[in-house]
Design a protein around this motif. Structure first.
Motif, PDB file in Angstrom:
ATOM      1  N   UNK A  32       0.918  -1.288  -0.017  1.00  0.00           N
ATOM      2  CA  UNK A  32      -0.089   0.156  -0.175  1.00  0.00           C
ATOM      3  C   UNK A  32       0.980   1.322   0.035  1.00  0.00           C
ATOM      4  N   UNK A  33       1.940   1.364   0.678  1.00  0.00           N
ATOM      5  CA  UNK A  33       2.810   2.613   0.826  1.00  0.00           C
ATOM      6  C   UNK A  33       3.501   2.388  -0.439  1.00  0.00           C
ATOM      7  N   UNK A  34       3.640   1.385  -1.137  1.00  0.00           N
ATOM      8  CA  UNK A  34       4.269   1.553  -2.580  1.00  0.00           C
ATOM      9  C   UNK A  34       3.329   1.845  -3.781  1.00  0.00           C
ATOM     10  N   UNK A  35       2.055   2.210  -3.293  1.00  0.00           N
ATOM     11  CA  UNK A  35       1.125   2.728  -4.270  1.00  0.00           C
ATOM     12  C   UNK A  35       0.017   1.807  -4.520  1.00  0.00           C
ATOM     13  N   UNK A  36       0.006   0.490  -4.032  1.00  0.00           N
ATOM     14  CA  UNK A  36      -0.889  -0.602  -4.568  1.00  0.00           C
ATOM     15  C   UNK A  36      -2.448   0.132  -4.036  1.00  0.00           C
ATOM     16  N   UNK A  37      -3.440  -0.213  -5.012  1.00  0.00           N
ATOM     17  CA  UNK A  37      -4.645   0.242  -4.900  1.00  0.00           C
ATOM     18  C   UNK A  37      -5.571  -0.906  -4.507  1.00  0.00           C
ATOM     19  N   UNK A  38      -6.375  -0.966  -3.535  1.00  0.00           N
ATOM     20  CA  UNK A  38      -7.399  -2.239  -3.402  1.00  0.00           C
ATOM     21  C   UNK A  38      -8.436  -2.018  -4.615  1.00  0.00           C
ATOM     22  N   UNK A  39      -8.343  -3.250  -5.171  1.00  0.00           N
ATOM     23  CA  UNK A  39      -9.608  -3.402  -6.136  1.00  0.00           C
ATOM     24  C   UNK A  39      -9.271  -3.045  -7.687  1.00  0.00           C
ATOM     25  N   UNK A  40      -7.967  -2.479  -7.568  1.00  0.00           N
ATOM     26  CA  UNK A  40      -7.526  -1.988  -9.205  1.00  0.00           C
ATOM     27  C   UNK A  40      -7.455  -3.333 -10.076  1.00  0.00           C
ATOM     28  N   UNK A  41      -7.816  -3.026 -11.269  1.00  0.00           N
ATOM     29  CA  UNK A  41      -8.170  -4.162 -12.184  1.00  0.00           C
ATOM     30  C   UNK A  41      -6.826  -5.020 -12.405  1.00  0.00           C
TER      31      UNK A  41
END
Length: 142
Positions: free
Chosen positions: A44-53
């Motif tokens: 998440x800190x690296x930019x991962x977004x929950x639900x991203x395709x």
């Protein structure tokens, strides 16, 4: 490998053979999987977004800036946060679609590359397979 992973491999292989000039424009978004809380927080800190395709096609088409593609196996179901992500990108000028299996994904990508987004735009309104089948039956009656 999961059924979804098998479908993804088939779709990506087809894409690379069919559109070698644009092979690198179909980008996998490494999101999800089983990880511990520490790894999820780091991601998440690296930019991962929950639900991203699962995939992003970085080629504009018609009025759309690009295509977000959520892959599911033929029997898979999108999660609520995945549907929310697709709605959000749609409001931002992108097309966001759930593809059930590699055959449907290929049809979506082929329509995109043939600059016919109107042939697949209706899929945005029916992200769940049951809704999609109902719309298809209604459409086929006319």
């Amino acid at each position: 490998m999961t059924p979804e992973a098998i479908e993804c491999c088939g779709m990506v292989g087809w894409w690379r053979r069919s559109y070698p000039t644009y092979a690198d424009y179909l980008i996998r978004i490494n999101n999800g999987g089983r990880r511990n809380a520490s790894q999820r927080h780091f991601d998440w800190k690296m930019g991962e977004v929950s639900g991203a395709s699962d995939y992003f096609l970085a080629i504009p088409c018609g009025e759309y800036h690009g295509l977000f593609l959520e892959m599911k196996s033929k029997t898979g179901r999108p999660e609520p946060h995945q549907l929310r992500f697709l709605r959000d990108v749609q409001r931002s000028g992108y097309m966001g679609i759930v593809a059930y299996g590699d055959t449907e994904a290929r049809d979506i990508l082929a329509a995109w590359m043939n600059e016919k987004p109107e042939k697949i735009a209706w899929l945005q309104t029916a992200p769940r397979k049951k809704e999609r089948n109902k719309l298809r039956k209604e459409r086929d009656k006319t």
